[in-house]
Design a protein around this motif. Structure first.
Motif, PDB file in Angstrom:
ATOM      1  N   SER A   8       0.857  -1.272  -0.084  1.00  0.00           N
ATOM      2  CA  SER A   8      -0.154  -0.051   0.008  1.00  0.00           C
ATOM      3  C   SER A   8       0.876   1.235  -0.070  1.00  0.00           C
ATOM      4  CB  SER A   8      -1.074  -0.282   1.355  1.00  0.00           C
ATOM      5  OG  SER A   8      -0.136   0.169   2.384  1.00  0.00           O
ATOM      6  N   LEU A   9       1.990   0.997   0.509  1.00  0.00           N
ATOM      7  CA  LEU A   9       3.042   2.371   0.716  1.00  0.00           C
ATOM      8  C   LEU A   9       3.886   2.526  -0.664  1.00  0.00           C
ATOM      9  CD1 LEU A   9       3.774   2.206   4.336  1.00  0.00           C
ATOM     10  CD2 LEU A   9       2.112   3.677   3.325  1.00  0.00           C
ATOM     11  N   ALA A  10       4.074   1.340  -1.316  1.00  0.00           N
ATOM     12  CA  ALA A  10       5.001   1.331  -2.184  1.00  0.00           C
ATOM     13  C   ALA A  10       4.851   2.439  -3.330  1.00  0.00           C
ATOM     14  CB  ALA A  10       5.262   0.105  -2.790  1.00  0.00           C
ATOM     15  N   LEU A  11       3.512   3.051  -3.529  1.00  0.00           N
ATOM     16  CA  LEU A  11       3.485   3.870  -4.820  1.00  0.00           C
ATOM     17  C   LEU A  11       4.075   5.004  -4.413  1.00  0.00           C
ATOM     18  CD1 LEU A  11       1.815   4.868  -7.347  1.00  0.00           C
ATOM     19  CD2 LEU A  11      -0.044   5.145  -5.838  1.00  0.00           C
ATOM     20  N   TYR A  12       3.808   5.556  -2.848  1.00  0.00           N
ATOM     21  CA  TYR A  12       4.305   6.810  -2.443  1.00  0.00           C
ATOM     22  C   TYR A  12       5.766   6.726  -1.857  1.00  0.00           C
ATOM     23  CZ  TYR A  12      -0.700   7.019  -2.443  1.00  0.00           C
ATOM     24  OH  TYR A  12      -2.072   6.833  -2.716  1.00  0.00           O
ATOM     25  N   MET A  13       6.369   5.705  -1.746  1.00  0.00           N
ATOM     26  CA  MET A  13       7.765   5.436  -1.360  1.00  0.00           C
ATOM     27  C   MET A  13       8.361   4.177  -2.177  1.00  0.00           C
ATOM     28  SD  MET A  13       7.063   5.267   2.574  1.00  0.00           S
ATOM     29  CE  MET A  13       8.720   5.338   3.306  1.00  0.00           C
ATOM     30  N   GLU A  14       9.271   4.748  -3.314  1.00  0.00           N
ATOM     31  CA  GLU A  14       9.692   3.811  -4.113  1.00  0.00           C
ATOM     32  C   GLU A  14      10.698   2.926  -3.708  1.00  0.00           C
ATOM     33  OE1 GLU A  14      10.905   5.960  -7.560  1.00  0.00           O
ATOM     34  OE2 GLU A  14       8.955   6.751  -8.084  1.00  0.00           O
ATOM     35  N   ASN A  15      11.351   3.384  -2.716  1.00  0.00           N
ATOM     36  CA  ASN A  15      12.439   2.384  -2.180  1.00  0.00           C
ATOM     37  C   ASN A  15      11.967   1.362  -1.507  1.00  0.00           C
ATOM     38  OD1 ASN A  15      11.455   4.342  -0.047  1.00  0.00           O
ATOM     39  ND2 ASN A  15      13.231   3.494   1.122  1.00  0.00           N
ATOM     40  N   LEU A  16      10.584   1.245  -1.228  1.00  0.00           N
ATOM     41  CA  LEU A  16       9.834   0.009  -0.673  1.00  0.00           C
ATOM     42  C   LEU A  16       9.844  -0.950  -1.415  1.00  0.00           C
ATOM     43  CD1 LEU A  16       6.992   1.584   1.619  1.00  0.00           C
ATOM     44  CD2 LEU A  16       9.131   0.767   2.168  1.00  0.00           C
ATOM     45  N   ALA A  17       9.926  -0.887  -2.825  1.00  0.00           N
ATOM     46  CA  ALA A  17       9.722  -1.785  -3.955  1.00  0.00           C
ATOM     47  C   ALA A  17      11.208  -2.129  -4.240  1.00  0.00           C
ATOM     48  CB  ALA A  17       8.963  -1.330  -4.996  1.00  0.00           C
ATOM     49  N   GLU A  18      12.134  -1.810  -3.662  1.00  0.00           N
ATOM     50  CA  GLU A  18      13.550  -2.257  -4.289  1.00  0.00           C
ATOM     51  C   GLU A  18      13.783  -3.515  -4.109  1.00  0.00           C
ATOM     52  OE1 GLU A  18      16.183  -0.662  -5.403  1.00  0.00           O
ATOM     53  OE2 GLU A  18      15.695   1.198  -5.466  1.00  0.00           O
ATOM     54  N   ALA A  19      14.316  -4.168  -5.183  1.00  0.00           N
ATOM     55  CA  ALA A  19      14.609  -5.612  -5.218  1.00  0.00           C
ATOM     56  C   ALA A  19      13.655  -6.530  -4.929  1.00  0.00           C
ATOM     57  CB  ALA A  19      15.868  -5.758  -4.452  1.00  0.00           C
ATOM     58  N   ARG A  20      12.393  -6.123  -5.256  1.00  0.00           N
ATOM     59  CA  ARG A  20      11.227  -6.964  -4.920  1.00  0.00           C
ATOM     60  C   ARG A  20      10.664  -7.227  -3.634  1.00  0.00           C
ATOM     61  NH1 ARG A  20       8.070  -7.605  -9.853  1.00  0.00           N
ATOM     62  NH2 ARG A  20       9.628  -8.060 -11.427  1.00  0.00           N
ATOM     63  N   ALA A  21      11.125  -6.076  -2.824  1.00  0.00           N
ATOM     64  CA  ALA A  21      10.947  -6.358  -1.272  1.00  0.00           C
ATOM     65  C   ALA A  21       9.563  -6.606  -1.028  1.00  0.00           C
ATOM     66  CB  ALA A  21      11.208  -5.076  -0.450  1.00  0.00           C
ATOM     67  N   VAL A  22       8.801  -6.137  -1.828  1.00  0.00           N
ATOM     68  CA  VAL A  22       7.363  -6.387  -1.411  1.00  0.00           C
ATOM     69  C   VAL A  22       6.862  -7.918  -1.657  1.00  0.00           C
ATOM     70  CG1 VAL A  22       4.744  -5.821  -1.871  1.00  0.00           C
ATOM     71  CG2 VAL A  22       6.463  -3.908  -2.083  1.00  0.00           C
ATOM     72  N   PHE A  23       7.357  -8.393  -2.835  1.00  0.00           N
ATOM     73  CA  PHE A  23       6.846  -9.696  -3.196  1.00  0.00           C
ATOM     74  C   PHE A  23       7.855 -10.652  -2.111  1.00  0.00           C
ATOM     75  CE2 PHE A  23       5.771  -9.057  -7.842  1.00  0.00           C
ATOM     76  CZ  PHE A  23       4.638  -9.057  -7.287  1.00  0.00           C
ATOM     77  N   HIS A  24       9.006 -10.387  -1.701  1.00  0.00           N
ATOM     78  CA  HIS A  24       9.745 -11.109  -0.967  1.00  0.00           C
ATOM     79  C   HIS A  24       9.025 -11.134   0.674  1.00  0.00           C
ATOM     80  CE1 HIS A  24      12.465 -11.425  -4.052  1.00  0.00           C
ATOM     81  NE2 HIS A  24      13.354 -12.642  -3.293  1.00  0.00           N
ATOM     82  N   ALA A  25       8.379 -10.078   0.925  1.00  0.00           N
ATOM     83  CA  ALA A  25       7.773 -10.177   2.480  1.00  0.00           C
ATOM     84  C   ALA A  25       6.776 -11.257   2.351  1.00  0.00           C
ATOM     85  CB  ALA A  25       7.146  -8.575   2.322  1.00  0.00           C
TER      86      ALA A  25
END
Length: 353
Positions: free
Chosen positions: A248-265
């Motif tokens: 939910s936050l990745a759209l506003y904080m691009e670094n949260l998606a670095e190296a597929r961090a969201v999927f790896h969570a």
């Protein structure tokens, strides 16, 4: 483990049709998940229907097809062989599960999700071979929805059951309406993600985060902190919450998606932690052993938590992958399953009365 070597140390892998990055993603999602789902569903389904366990012949067929699919993904002899052999483990699982469950309520939940997982596998392979990035990303999001939905449904049923069984009281209650609501919202999130409606996607992801927080509060009791076989499942639940928050936050904080961090969570975190927790629990229960976490089992639980944290968080704070930290995260994450094998494998091959 080998993918980290490819990424950091330049190890070789055949890339005739599929890139090493896709190979890694496919094996983590389908190699790992198809084995987990086969083990869990084909142990649970006969108990749900009160029929005989899955025969050794079917087990051998599933294991053989799974191993052969892994070999094909590495050797990549042809496009057709990749499509056919990599789909076989899920196809056999779906057929066997249908034969066991028939038209029961559980079948109407599990089988459509497994069929969707099979479709997403074929779409992802097609997208990877033909370098169709949009289709590949859509397939990745479909996979994430399916895995999240399965975790929401299974944890919603299993956590209350295990907690109540442990304490011999109706301490918590499953709320099926809440579970299905979360799945429905996450499905709407999937549709809007594929359509590219980013603001609505993040809003729905945050709603899933809030609903799962409510569910966690309803489920949580301080008593579970004294029982590793329970708190590991609650930690898996927390990682599921964390996945939706990051998304939910990745759209506003691009670094949260670095190296597929969201999927790896979702995969390294929620799925991996639920997996080792359930594997250990089922292995103890079906081996006639005491339902108690030994020091080795507890260390296994701690190890996967460390691995998941390092893998998901370090790219966010460092702006990308770090080779040393990637090795550390891989080491701890895989060590969890190595410790599982060290403890349980001798017990599985020992004949007992």
């Amino acid at each position: 483990m080998y993918f980290v070597g490819i990424l950091v140390n330049g190890y070789y892998i055949n890339e005739a049709y599929l890139s090493s990055s896709f190979w890694h993603a496919h094996e983590m999602i389908f190699g790992f998940t198809s084995a987990l789902l086969s083990g869990f569903l084909l142990t649970a389904a006969p108990k749900w229907r009160q029929v005989k366990p899955v025969s050794s012949g079917w087990t051998l067929l599933l294991v053989t097809s799974w191993i052969f699919a892994r070999v094909i993904m590495v050797s990549q002899p042809s496009e057709l062989s990749i499509y056919f052999f990599c789909a076989l483990p899920l196809i056999f699982l779906i057929i066997k599960l249908f034969l066991i469950l028939g038209r029961t309520q559980n079948a109407f939940i599990a089988l459509p999700l497994l069929l969707a997982l099979l479709i997403s596998e074929l779409l992802s392979i097609y997208g990877a071979i033909n370098e169709h990035e949009l289709l590949l990303e859509s397939a990745y999001h479909l996979m994430a929805f399916i895995i999240a939905a399965l975790l929401i449904i299974f944890s919603g049923r299993l956590i209350p059951f295990f907690v109540n069984s442990k304490f011999q009281t109706q301490l918590i209650h499953q709320n099926k309406k809440l579970d299905l609501t979360i799945v429905a919202v996450s499905f709407a999130m999937l549709v809007l993600t594929i359509l590219g409606v980013k603001f609505a996607t993040t809003t729905l992801s945050f709603i899933c985060f809030l609903l799962l927080c409510i569910r966690f509060k309803l489920y949580f009791s301080k008593k579970i902190l004294r029982v590793p076989m329970l708190w590991i499942l609650f930690l898996g639940h927390l990682w599921l919450i964390f996945y939706f928050l990051l998304n939910s936050l990745a759209l506003y904080m691009e670094n949260l998606a670095e190296a597929r961090a969201v999927f790896h969570a979702l995969y390294a975190g929620a799925l991996g932690i639920f997996a080792i927790g359930m594997m250990s629990r089922v292995s103890l229960g079906h081996s006639g052993l005491e339902m108690k976490a030994t020091k080795l089992i507890t260390f296994s639980f701690t190890s996967i938590l460390v691995g998941a944290f390092v893998r998901v968080l370090h790219p966010i704070f460092m702006g990308g992958l770090d080779g040393t930290l990637l090795h550390i995260s891989m080491g701890f994450w895989t060590l969890s399953f190595i410790l599982y094998l060290i403890y349980f494998f001798p017990k599985f091959i020992t004949l007992r009365d």
